[in-house]
Design an enzyme around this catalytic site. Sequence first.
Site, PDB file in Angstrom:
ATOM      1  N   ASP A  76      61.084 112.440  56.463  1.00  0.00           N
ATOM      2  CA  ASP A  76      59.833 111.873  55.961  1.00  0.00           C
ATOM      3  C   ASP A  76      58.837 113.032  55.866  1.00  0.00           C
ATOM      4  O   ASP A  76      58.413 113.581  56.892  1.00  0.00           O
ATOM      5  CB  ASP A  76      59.330 110.799  56.932  1.00  0.00           C
ATOM      6  CG  ASP A  76      58.011 110.180  56.477  1.00  0.00           C
ATOM      7  OD1 ASP A  76      57.359 110.732  55.556  1.00  0.00           O
ATOM      8  OD2 ASP A  76      57.631 109.147  57.062  1.00  0.00           O
ATOM      9  N   VAL A  77      58.453 113.394  54.650  1.00  0.00           N
ATOM     10  CA  VAL A  77      57.610 114.586  54.473  1.00  0.00           C
ATOM     11  C   VAL A  77      56.218 114.426  55.074  1.00  0.00           C
ATOM     12  O   VAL A  77      55.509 115.415  55.254  1.00  0.00           O
ATOM     13  CB  VAL A  77      57.482 114.989  52.985  1.00  0.00           C
ATOM     14  CG1 VAL A  77      58.810 115.414  52.406  1.00  0.00           C
ATOM     15  CG2 VAL A  77      56.826 113.880  52.155  1.00  0.00           C
ATOM     16  N   ASN A 103      59.027 118.132  46.138  1.00  0.00           N
ATOM     17  CA  ASN A 103      59.174 117.171  45.044  1.00  0.00           C
ATOM     18  C   ASN A 103      58.883 115.735  45.456  1.00  0.00           C
ATOM     19  O   ASN A 103      58.487 114.914  44.639  1.00  0.00           O
ATOM     20  CB  ASN A 103      60.616 117.287  44.505  1.00  0.00           C
ATOM     21  CG  ASN A 103      60.987 116.140  43.607  1.00  0.00           C
ATOM     22  OD1 ASN A 103      60.585 116.073  42.447  1.00  0.00           O
ATOM     23  ND2 ASN A 103      61.771 115.198  44.149  1.00  0.00           N
ATOM     24  N   TYR A 168      46.551 108.714  43.401  1.00  0.00           N
ATOM     25  CA  TYR A 168      47.657 109.573  42.945  1.00  0.00           C
ATOM     26  C   TYR A 168      47.098 110.836  42.301  1.00  0.00           C
ATOM     27  O   TYR A 168      47.519 111.955  42.617  1.00  0.00           O
ATOM     28  CB  TYR A 168      48.526 108.805  41.952  1.00  0.00           C
ATOM     29  CG  TYR A 168      49.711 109.568  41.422  1.00  0.00           C
ATOM     30  CD1 TYR A 168      50.858 109.746  42.188  1.00  0.00           C
ATOM     31  CD2 TYR A 168      49.702 110.119  40.132  1.00  0.00           C
ATOM     32  CE1 TYR A 168      51.960 110.448  41.688  1.00  0.00           C
ATOM     33  CE2 TYR A 168      50.788 110.818  39.634  1.00  0.00           C
ATOM     34  CZ  TYR A 168      51.917 110.976  40.416  1.00  0.00           C
ATOM     35  OH  TYR A 168      53.001 111.673  39.918  1.00  0.00           O
ATOM     36  N   LYS A 172      47.505 114.870  43.301  1.00  0.00           N
ATOM     37  CA  LYS A 172      48.151 115.843  42.413  1.00  0.00           C
ATOM     38  C   LYS A 172      47.212 117.003  42.071  1.00  0.00           C
ATOM     39  O   LYS A 172      47.671 118.116  41.833  1.00  0.00           O
ATOM     40  CB  LYS A 172      48.683 115.141  41.163  1.00  0.00           C
ATOM     41  CG  LYS A 172      49.834 114.160  41.460  1.00  0.00           C
ATOM     42  CD  LYS A 172      51.024 114.843  42.158  1.00  0.00           C
ATOM     43  CE  LYS A 172      52.217 113.938  42.341  1.00  0.00           C
ATOM     44  NZ  LYS A 172      53.353 114.617  43.012  1.00  0.00           N
TER      45      LYS A 172
HETATM   46  P1  NAD Z   1      61.389 109.020  42.205  1.00  0.00           P
HETATM   47  O1  NAD Z   1      60.621 107.886  42.737  1.00  0.00           O
HETATM   48  O2  NAD Z   1      62.693 108.786  41.556  1.00  0.00           O
HETATM   49  O3  NAD Z   1      61.624 110.140  43.317  1.00  0.00           O
HETATM   50  C1  NAD Z   1      60.733 110.371  44.373  1.00  0.00           C
HETATM   51  C2  NAD Z   1      61.538 110.581  45.630  1.00  0.00           C
HETATM   52  O4  NAD Z   1      60.626 110.872  46.705  1.00  0.00           O
HETATM   53  C3  NAD Z   1      62.333 109.332  46.022  1.00  0.00           C
HETATM   54  O5  NAD Z   1      63.679 109.650  46.277  1.00  0.00           O
HETATM   55  C4  NAD Z   1      61.619 108.860  47.264  1.00  0.00           C
HETATM   56  O6  NAD Z   1      62.430 108.162  48.199  1.00  0.00           O
HETATM   57  C5  NAD Z   1      61.094 110.167  47.831  1.00  0.00           C
HETATM   58  N1  NAD Z   1      60.048 109.942  48.833  1.00  0.00           N
HETATM   59  C6  NAD Z   1      59.033 109.032  48.786  1.00  0.00           C
HETATM   60  N2  NAD Z   1      58.328 109.065  49.931  1.00  0.00           N
HETATM   61  C7  NAD Z   1      58.909 110.023  50.722  1.00  0.00           C
HETATM   62  C8  NAD Z   1      58.646 110.529  52.010  1.00  0.00           C
HETATM   63  N3  NAD Z   1      57.633 110.046  52.758  1.00  0.00           N
HETATM   64  N4  NAD Z   1      59.424 111.509  52.506  1.00  0.00           N
HETATM   65  C9  NAD Z   1      60.452 111.990  51.753  1.00  0.00           C
HETATM   66  N5  NAD Z   1      60.775 111.537  50.535  1.00  0.00           N
HETATM   67  C10 NAD Z   1      60.003 110.571  50.021  1.00  0.00           C
HETATM   68  O7  NAD Z   1      60.394 109.742  41.162  1.00  0.00           O
HETATM   69  P2  NAD Z   1      60.451 111.161  40.436  1.00  0.00           P
HETATM   70  O8  NAD Z   1      59.917 110.983  39.075  1.00  0.00           O
HETATM   71  O9  NAD Z   1      61.760 111.809  40.619  1.00  0.00           O
HETATM   72  O10 NAD Z   1      59.334 111.938  41.276  1.00  0.00           O
HETATM   73  C11 NAD Z   1      59.477 113.268  41.714  1.00  0.00           C
HETATM   74  C12 NAD Z   1      58.120 113.943  41.709  1.00  0.00           C
HETATM   75  O11 NAD Z   1      57.650 114.063  40.360  1.00  0.00           O
HETATM   76  C13 NAD Z   1      57.031 113.199  42.477  1.00  0.00           C
HETATM   77  O12 NAD Z   1      56.244 114.109  43.208  1.00  0.00           O
HETATM   78  C14 NAD Z   1      56.210 112.577  41.363  1.00  0.00           C
HETATM   79  O13 NAD Z   1      54.877 112.325  41.765  1.00  0.00           O
HETATM   80  C15 NAD Z   1      56.312 113.627  40.292  1.00  0.00           C
HETATM   81  N6  NAD Z   1      56.034 113.154  38.931  1.00  0.00           N
HETATM   82  C16 NAD Z   1      56.747 112.123  38.398  1.00  0.00           C
HETATM   83  C17 NAD Z   1      56.477 111.727  37.101  1.00  0.00           C
HETATM   84  C18 NAD Z   1      57.237 110.622  36.418  1.00  0.00           C
HETATM   85  O14 NAD Z   1      56.828 110.187  35.325  1.00  0.00           O
HETATM   86  N7  NAD Z   1      58.349 110.145  36.945  1.00  0.00           N
HETATM   87  C19 NAD Z   1      55.471 112.367  36.369  1.00  0.00           C
HETATM   88  C20 NAD Z   1      54.765 113.400  36.956  1.00  0.00           C
HETATM   89  C21 NAD Z   1      55.060 113.794  38.244  1.00  0.00           C
END
Ligand code: NAD
Length: 259
Positions: A76-77, A103, A168, A172
């Site tokens: 858990d980050v 990430n 959010y 960011k």
């Molecule tokens: P996702 O939800 O598939 O992946 C996010 C992962 O983070 C999941 O596996 C989740 O279980 C994990 N996570 C959540 N809380 C956590 C915690 N407390 N400790 C450890 N792990 C935890 O979504 P994604 O799109 O793969 O997101 C990855 C990154 O990209 C994130 O930081 C997100 O904010 C960013 N992002 C996503 C998008 C999009 O459109 N999907 C756009 C811009 C930025």
Amino acid sequence: MSDNGNAGAMTSSTATNDRLAGKVAVITGGSRGQGAAEAELFVAAGATVVITDVLDDEGKATAERLGDAVSYLHHDVSSSQEWADVVASVVETHGRIDVLVNNAGIFQIAALEATSDDDWDRMISINQTGVFYGLREVSPLMRAQGSGSIINISSIAGLSGTAKAFAYSATKWAVRGMTKGAARDLAASGVRVNSVHPGIIDTPMFEEFGEAGGAVEASIPNGRLAEASEVGTLVLYLASDESSYCTGQEFVIDGGWTA
Ligand code: NAD
């Protein structure tokens, strides 16, 4: 849209290569989505990869799918103790950490006035404090190694005001700011820190948009969501020595959203 959020499209970059040969990488939030896609690309490039997450079943399955060079740790980050445990475990097993991809993240639709104390605290603890802990935990190690690359996943929400995603967006922007501060603190020691700012990516996170998803997708200038692997190839570049003179910068990958 692809039918899952795991590895994204297979690209020429998934062909085996040696762009990360000998490197040890930690990717948080690597059970699925962009983190899993990055793990796949990193392994193909010769890295040893540790994915961490709170989704243990998905994380173990992803590690198994990607083969012996990938392992999974519960993490858990938002916990500084769990960060210390993960870094100690990786160093004990692999001896070093060359690449950290911060990430892991969560997303929530909530405008300013709809953001509760709990919403705010949860968002800050995972998206912002989690990145701070990661930076702080690996910095002494990378400084001692005299090398390392840290990639912090921000968002286009960290580049401009974002309607209906107040907390959010705040986190960011913080990720972008922490990237620059850490880059300045670490530049002289050979450690690089950059942020990546994805637009709208086809991962499980996109489902948070609910019924608004169609309109969001339609407003992307190039007309489609990105596959997770398309962000992954940029992260791979920043992880590799090919980006040796890049630090403290934001790398935008958004299909023209912020153009
Ligand atoms: P996702 O939800 O598939 O992946 C996010 C992962 O983070 C999941 O596996 C989740 O279980 C994990 N996570 C959540 N809380 C956590 C915690 N407390 N400790 C450890 N792990 C935890 O979504 P994604 O799109 O793969 O997101 C990855 C990154 O990209 C994130 O930081 C997100 O904010 C960013 N992002 C996503 C998008 C999009 O459109 N999907 C756009 C811009 C930025």
